[in-house]
Design an enzyme around this catalytic site. Structure first.
Site, PDB file in Angstrom:
ATOM      1  N   LYS A 190      47.363  -3.380  73.216  1.00 10.08           N
ATOM      2  CA  LYS A 190      46.112  -3.999  72.995  1.00 10.08           C
ATOM      3  C   LYS A 190      45.461  -2.927  72.322  1.00 10.08           C
ATOM      4  CE  LYS A 190      41.833  -4.540  73.404  1.00 10.08           C
ATOM      5  NZ  LYS A 190      41.820  -4.644  71.499  1.00 10.08           N
ATOM      6  N   GLU A 202      42.441   9.707  77.396  1.00 10.03           N
ATOM      7  CA  GLU A 202      41.519  10.511  76.765  1.00 10.03           C
ATOM      8  C   GLU A 202      40.762   9.719  75.545  1.00 10.03           C
ATOM      9  OE1 GLU A 202      43.585  12.884  75.569  1.00 10.03           O
ATOM     10  OE2 GLU A 202      45.641  12.451  76.312  1.00 10.03           O
ATOM     11  N   CYS A 233      38.826  12.388  67.024  1.00  9.02           N
ATOM     12  CA  CYS A 233      37.708  12.286  68.892  1.00  9.02           C
ATOM     13  C   CYS A 233      38.069  14.185  68.542  1.00  9.02           C
ATOM     14  CB  CYS A 233      38.571  12.531  69.835  1.00  9.02           C
ATOM     15  SG  CYS A 233      40.875  12.504  69.366  1.00  9.02           S
ATOM     16  N   GLU A 248      28.785  12.295  71.043  1.00  7.03           N
ATOM     17  CA  GLU A 248      29.767  12.383  70.121  1.00  7.03           C
ATOM     18  C   GLU A 248      29.520  11.254  68.806  1.00  7.03           C
ATOM     19  OE1 GLU A 248      33.393  10.013  71.394  1.00  7.03           O
ATOM     20  OE2 GLU A 248      34.465  11.621  69.727  1.00  7.03           O
TER      21      GLU A 248
END
Ligand code: NDP
Length: 458
Positions: free
Chosen positions: A155, A230, A264, A361
């Protein structure tokens, strides 16, 4: 129902993509299960490797088209898209070579028996990919899964499915049997969850936010499915006074602004030794001001827009938080106006460890630059984060470089470099940055089960 894709650089309609129904998810997983038990299992390892090599070759043959799709869909500079398509081809080629090299063992055990182990495929694997590096992350998960004889239900992120759809066509063209590599489009909360919950799925490989990763883990617990995650990052960039100054400045910019900071591994927390702090901050602000922002399809563009208008607004809220919590906005933090969801490269000085912009983040072109006293202080500041994904150390002292590299709590760290990903080496995070490692031979562990067989010969 269809998803409308908006081109980030123009704000205009790119195309529409169908949203799968629950029934279509079931059909995709059933196809993956059938292929896993049937045709794919019959392909011998050498031929499996050949099919993956052929796919790598087709990715290269169609690299221009794939890079254009990625740049228009994600808004990333065409040079970067070309690199990421090239990486995807290299990843398929790397794991193509593993199909007939990774196996079980014969184990010295009881004298009256033969003890051996096999490494067997796990089954249909759910692969859930975010919008920031679609084709690259798709390859990191699909290639090792297929190499070990698993099938895949992928997906892509709802907003960035175009290269995944094209990849599915190329997989068929390469000769990979129908049902082995399936792509289902739609949202995470509907299509993603339906795939993960399906009882035939045996393994989930997820890249995305920490929050959704936690949910994925919870969903997987019901059936004891294997999970690798992750997740997010807030990586440190440690600049010591004895570094190669110009290279450190250039890398601090590129490793924070690559993919417009929607990375990331972005080095978004920059820590600089006190004695060179002022000089470094000034040079970095100048560097950020010189970044060529613009049309992703222009070869000279260094930074494109953010993925959506909504995401730009989210990043702007962090800029506002930085200001209101007392950090100094040294440059950027604004929209340049005109079409597209652009945001100027942003540097905050005078930030404190407990500020929102230092802790969370941001996933945009925003960095904080903070001074440190000495090596101990630098390591302590680097480790003061719930994340641990990547990072860099800039120094000419190899002893210190190695001490700091070992002391920073992270899955990956570079010395005098801004790189994070090497396809031959394990990649992943510690703490809330994830679980498990992708790439390298280590990734194959996720996609194989050990089976022990004992024969009594007494
Ligand atoms: P999200 O977690 O929102 O989405 C990631 C993927 O998960 C998308 O395909 C999304 O679908 C899907 N998803 C969302 N909700 C669910 C759910 N309930 N069940 C199953 N799937 C779901 O992350 P972003 O797309 O915002 O990506 C950015 C994040 O990814 C950042 O935090 C970044 O750090 C992280 N990331 C980590 C990397 C790493 O290697 N550690 C690499 C790249 C990014 P949809 O969007 O279609 O709803």
């Amino acid at each position: 129902m269809a998803t409308t894709l908006i081109e980030p650089a123009t704000g205009e309609l790119l195309t529409t993509v169908k949203q799968a129904t629950a029934e279509e998810v079931s059909r995709a997983v059933a196809a993956a299960q059938r292929a896993f038990e049937g045709e794919w299992r019959k392909v011998n390892t050498r031929d499996r490797g050949r099919l993956l090599s052929r796919l790598a070759h087709l990715i290269r043959e169609n690299a221009d088209e794939l890079a254009q799709l990625e740049s228009r869909n994600v808004g990333k500079p065409i040079r970067d898209s070309r690199d990421e398509v090239g990486l995807a081809a290299n990843v398929f080629e790397y794991y193509a070579g593993a199909t007939n090299k990774v196996g079980g063992q014969t184990i010295p055990g009881a004298a009256s028996g033969v003890l051996m182990s096999f490494r067997e495929a796990v089954g249909p694997c759910a692969i859930i990919v975010p919008w920031n590096f679609p084709i690259a992350i798709t390859s990191w998960k699909s290639a090792p899964a297929l190499a070990m004889g698993n099938t895949v239900v992928l997906k892509p992120a709802e907003q960035t499915p175009l290269t995944a759809i094209r990849l599915a066509e190329l997989a068929l063209e390469a000769g990979i049997p129908e049902g082995v590599f399936n792509v289902v489009t739609g949202s995470g909360s509907v299509v993603g969850e339906a795939i993960i919950r399906h009882p035939s799925i045996r393994k989930i490989a997820f890249t995305g936010s920490t929050e959704v990763g936690m949910n994925v883990m919870r969903l997987a617990a019901g059936d004891i499915k294997r999970v690798s995650l992750e997740l997010g990052g807030k990586s440190p960039n440690l600049i010591f006074a004895d570094c190669d100054f110009d290279r450190a400045v250039d890398s601090a910019a590129s490793s924070a602004l690559g993919n417009a900071g929607q990375d990331c591994c972005a080095r978004s927390r920059i820590f600089v030794e006190q004695s060179i702090y002022d000089r470094f901050a000034k040079a970095l602000v100048e560097k950020f001001g010189s970044i060529k922002m613009g049309d992703p399809l222009d070869e000279a563009t260094e930074m494109g827009p953010l993925i959506t208008e909504a995401h730009r607004e989210r990043v702007m809220k962090y800029v506002d938080a930085g200001r209101s919590e007392g950090a100094t906005l040294a440059c950027g933090g604004s929209s340049p106006g005109g079409r597209g969801s652009y945001l100027t490269p942003t540097v905050f000085l005078d930030a404190k460890a407990d500020m929102t912009i230092v802790r969370e983040e941001i996933f945009g072109p925003v960095v904080t630059v903070m001074p440190f006293r000495d090596e101990t202080d630098a390591v302590m500041m680097a480790n003061d984060s719930m994340y641990g994904l990547s990072g860099s150390i800039w120094t000419r002292d190899i002893g210190r470089a190695m001490r700091v590299a070992r002391a920073v709590q992270t899955g990956n760290i570079s010395i005098n470099s801004g790189s994070s990903v090497h396809l031959e080496a394990p990649f992943g995070g510690v703490k809330r940055s994830g679980l498990g490692r992708e790439l390298g031979l280590q990734a194959l562990d996720h996609y194989t089960e050990w089976k022990t067989v004992y024969i009594d010969v007494g």
